[in-house]
Design a protein around this motif. Structure first.
Motif, PDB file in Angstrom:
ATOM      1  N   GLU A   1       3.341   3.146  -3.401  1.00  0.00           N
ATOM      2  CA  GLU A   1       3.538   2.519  -3.384  1.00  0.00           C
ATOM      3  C   GLU A   1       5.183   2.398  -3.910  1.00  0.00           C
ATOM      4  O   GLU A   1       5.363   0.893  -3.845  1.00  0.00           O
ATOM      5  CB  GLU A   1       2.963   2.917  -5.337  1.00  0.00           C
ATOM      6  CG  GLU A   1       1.594   2.288  -5.530  1.00  0.00           C
ATOM      7  CD  GLU A   1       1.142   3.326  -7.088  1.00  0.00           C
ATOM      8  OE1 GLU A   1      -0.032   3.135  -7.140  1.00  0.00           O
ATOM      9  OE2 GLU A   1       2.114   3.502  -7.384  1.00  0.00           O
TER      10      GLU A   1
ATOM     11  N   ILE B   1       7.285  -1.254  -2.674  1.00  0.00           N
ATOM     12  CA  ILE B   1       8.553  -1.784  -4.220  1.00  0.00           C
ATOM     13  C   ILE B   1      10.068  -1.873  -2.571  1.00  0.00           C
ATOM     14  O   ILE B   1      10.733  -2.438  -2.862  1.00  0.00           O
ATOM     15  CB  ILE B   1       8.922  -1.130  -5.210  1.00  0.00           C
ATOM     16  CG1 ILE B   1       7.560  -0.823  -6.103  1.00  0.00           C
ATOM     17  CG2 ILE B   1       9.595  -1.417  -5.867  1.00  0.00           C
ATOM     18  CD1 ILE B   1       7.644   0.309  -6.897  1.00  0.00           C
TER      19      ILE B   1
ATOM     20  N   GLY C   1       9.504 -11.772  -4.415  1.00  0.00           N
ATOM     21  CA  GLY C   1       8.987 -10.134  -5.198  1.00  0.00           C
ATOM     22  C   GLY C   1       7.306 -10.097  -5.124  1.00  0.00           C
ATOM     23  O   GLY C   1       6.690 -11.130  -4.355  1.00  0.00           O
ATOM     24  N   ILE C   2       6.866  -8.705  -5.871  1.00  0.00           N
ATOM     25  CA  ILE C   2       5.057  -8.743  -5.868  1.00  0.00           C
ATOM     26  C   ILE C   2       5.350  -8.492  -7.373  1.00  0.00           C
ATOM     27  O   ILE C   2       5.806  -8.147  -8.371  1.00  0.00           O
ATOM     28  CB  ILE C   2       4.505  -7.755  -4.870  1.00  0.00           C
ATOM     29  CG1 ILE C   2       5.650  -5.928  -5.630  1.00  0.00           C
ATOM     30  CG2 ILE C   2       4.618  -8.116  -3.819  1.00  0.00           C
ATOM     31  CD1 ILE C   2       4.763  -5.094  -4.443  1.00  0.00           C
ATOM     32  N   GLU C   3       3.552  -8.879  -8.018  1.00  0.00           N
ATOM     33  CA  GLU C   3       3.443  -8.195  -8.711  1.00  0.00           C
ATOM     34  C   GLU C   3       2.315  -7.008  -8.845  1.00  0.00           C
ATOM     35  O   GLU C   3       1.335  -7.388  -7.255  1.00  0.00           O
ATOM     36  CB  GLU C   3       2.154  -9.300  -9.866  1.00  0.00           C
ATOM     37  CG  GLU C   3       3.261 -10.047 -10.933  1.00  0.00           C
ATOM     38  CD  GLU C   3       3.970  -9.099 -11.621  1.00  0.00           C
ATOM     39  OE1 GLU C   3       3.284  -8.032 -11.735  1.00  0.00           O
ATOM     40  OE2 GLU C   3       4.613  -9.986 -12.280  1.00  0.00           O
ATOM     41  N   LEU C   4       2.260  -6.192  -8.841  1.00  0.00           N
ATOM     42  CA  LEU C   4       1.087  -4.636  -8.411  1.00  0.00           C
ATOM     43  C   LEU C   4       0.631  -4.095  -9.808  1.00  0.00           C
ATOM     44  O   LEU C   4       1.082  -4.438 -10.886  1.00  0.00           O
ATOM     45  CB  LEU C   4       2.896  -4.106  -7.624  1.00  0.00           C
ATOM     46  CG  LEU C   4       1.869  -2.367  -7.696  1.00  0.00           C
ATOM     47  CD1 LEU C   4       0.225  -2.472  -6.446  1.00  0.00           C
ATOM     48  CD2 LEU C   4       2.796  -1.254  -7.259  1.00  0.00           C
TER      49      LEU C   4
ATOM     50  N   VAL D   1      -3.205  -1.135 -10.300  1.00  0.00           N
ATOM     51  CA  VAL D   1      -3.675  -0.605 -10.352  1.00  0.00           C
ATOM     52  C   VAL D   1      -4.278  -0.251 -11.645  1.00  0.00           C
ATOM     53  O   VAL D   1      -4.068   0.576 -12.591  1.00  0.00           O
ATOM     54  CB  VAL D   1      -3.533   1.248  -9.769  1.00  0.00           C
ATOM     55  CG1 VAL D   1      -4.129   1.637  -9.380  1.00  0.00           C
ATOM     56  CG2 VAL D   1      -2.575   0.989  -8.436  1.00  0.00           C
TER      57      VAL D   1
ATOM     58  N   ALA E   1       4.381 -12.962  -6.305  1.00  0.00           N
ATOM     59  CA  ALA E   1       5.428 -12.781  -7.452  1.00  0.00           C
ATOM     60  C   ALA E   1       5.848 -14.357  -7.767  1.00  0.00           C
ATOM     61  O   ALA E   1       5.507 -14.802  -9.092  1.00  0.00           O
ATOM     62  CB  ALA E   1       6.682 -12.490  -7.825  1.00  0.00           C
TER      63      ALA E   1
ATOM     64  N   VAL F   1       1.826 -14.774  -9.018  1.00  0.00           N
ATOM     65  CA  VAL F   1       0.561 -14.328  -8.904  1.00  0.00           C
ATOM     66  C   VAL F   1       1.793 -13.824 -10.800  1.00  0.00           C
ATOM     67  O   VAL F   1       2.952 -13.484 -10.735  1.00  0.00           O
ATOM     68  CB  VAL F   1       0.855 -12.883  -9.404  1.00  0.00           C
ATOM     69  CG1 VAL F   1      -0.053 -11.474 -10.574  1.00  0.00           C
ATOM     70  CG2 VAL F   1      -1.049 -12.801  -8.102  1.00  0.00           C
TER      71      VAL F   1
END
Lengths: 132, 208
Positions: free
Chosen positions: A55, A59, A74-77, A79, A114, A117
């Motif tokens: 993880e 990032i 970037g991302i959205e993450l 769990v 990003a 989402v």
């Protein structure tokens, strides 16, 4: 898991990834595979979850890509653990590390660009994914 | 091999009272405010600048030989303040704070590099203080990822629930999210509950 969208939503696709798809890969290959999908505007729903070091590597590599790819933000993450309420974070994480923390079928990991989402709101047992 | 030997002998001769304490957490949680308060209290000098604009701290900054004295006990620390860890950086977010486009792009680039640097420093820490904004949802994946990595590395952790002076602050929610960890509610801005914070720092270093 709830998914919500707003009127500005542009094209994207969802990639359901069984854990078997990444089981044999190294950490570098796993992160690369996920990021390639995300860069292709795909929201990845991984059956299972990544290890903590995967993880944080995700990032790290995401930030390197944001730095180099102009349109990538970037991302959205997130769990979600199906049995989050049954054990505390520490216990679950410790148990997970001991077991190698791979492919836990009671978990789902959502990883999306990003730009697609907008937000993932999370509480212990559910996540809400907002597209925008 | 050299690295392994260096770690072995480094660990053997490491003085327990000269520990590296990292301040980690998401952006705008108050890491630098708290590090400043601590450094100002014990060295008379602050560590970095603070701002309402996220990612104000974009590179790792540290202060050596910070001697803390509390309840008759003394301890020497190296305080390491790190950039907030995030999964996305958009220069347009900086523009919303009135920053010009070119400067916003420069900040975004520095912020991404700062996050990478903060992650690389994780392995170097003896103990970590995770600073969370008590008005925000503690279950964000960034928080869980940081804590998961510290647990995997067996690095002792103290969680600080900052901004407890704000009406929306919910320290109990943070305690409920991480029941296995010590959580101390403070306000770095108003220097509230610092006695408890220093108590917890001494307990934290005992676990190193």
């Amino acid at each position: 898991m709830t998914m919500k969208k707003n009127s500005k939503l542009r094209g994207f696709s969802i990639h359901i990834m069984p854990y078997s798809e990444i089981r044999e890969l190294t950490i570098t290959e796993r992160v690369k595979k996920i990021l390639q999908l995300v860069l292709g505007n795909r929201v990845v729903i991984l059956q299972g979850k990544l290890r903590p070091e995967e993880e944080i590597r995700l990032i790290e590599d995401t930030m390197a890509m944001v730095d180099h790819i102009k349109t990538f933000k970037g991302i959205e993450l997130a769990v979600v653990d199906a049995h989050r309420g049954d054990a505390g974070f520490f216990l679950k994480m410790r148990r997970g590390i001991a077991q190698g923390l791979t492919g836990e079928s009671n978990s789902l990991t959502v990883i999306g660009p990003a730009s697609v989402v907008k937000e993932i709101k999370k509480d212990p047992s559910k996540i809400e994914v907002f597209f925008g | 091999m050299i690295k392994i030997l260096s770690r072995f002998f480094g660990g053997l001769f490491k003085r327990k009272n000269n520990l590296k304490i990292g301040f980690y957490g998401p952006p705008n949680a108050g890491k630098t405010s708290l590090a400043n308060l601590l450094c100002k209290d014990w060295t008379g000098e602050e560590l970095g600048t603070v701002s309402e604009v996220p990612h104000e701290t974009r590179e790792v900054q540290f202060k050596e030989k910070v001697e803390i004295e509390h309840n008759g006990k003394k301890m020497l620390l190296k305080i390491v303040d790190t950039p907030g860890i995030a999964t996305k950086i958009d220069y347009e977010d900086f523009i919303e704070y009135g920053i010009a486009k070119q400067e916003a792009k420069k900040r975004a680039k520095e912020a991404t590099q700062g996050i990478i640097e903060a992650i690389k420093w994780l392995d170097d820490m003896d103990a970590v203080i995770i600073v969370l904004d008590a008005t925000e949802n503690p279950y964000s994946q960034v928080n869980l990822t940081i804590i998961g990595n510290l647990l995997a590395r067996k690095i002792p952790v103290l969680i600080v629930a900052n901004k407890m002076d704000l009406r929306k602050a919910n320290v109990k929610k943070i305690e409920a999210a991480f029941p296995e960890y010590s959580v101390v509610g403070i306000s770095a801005k108003k220097a509230t509950n610092m006695d408890n914070f220093y108590d917890e720092i001494f307990k934290l270093t005992k676990r190193v």
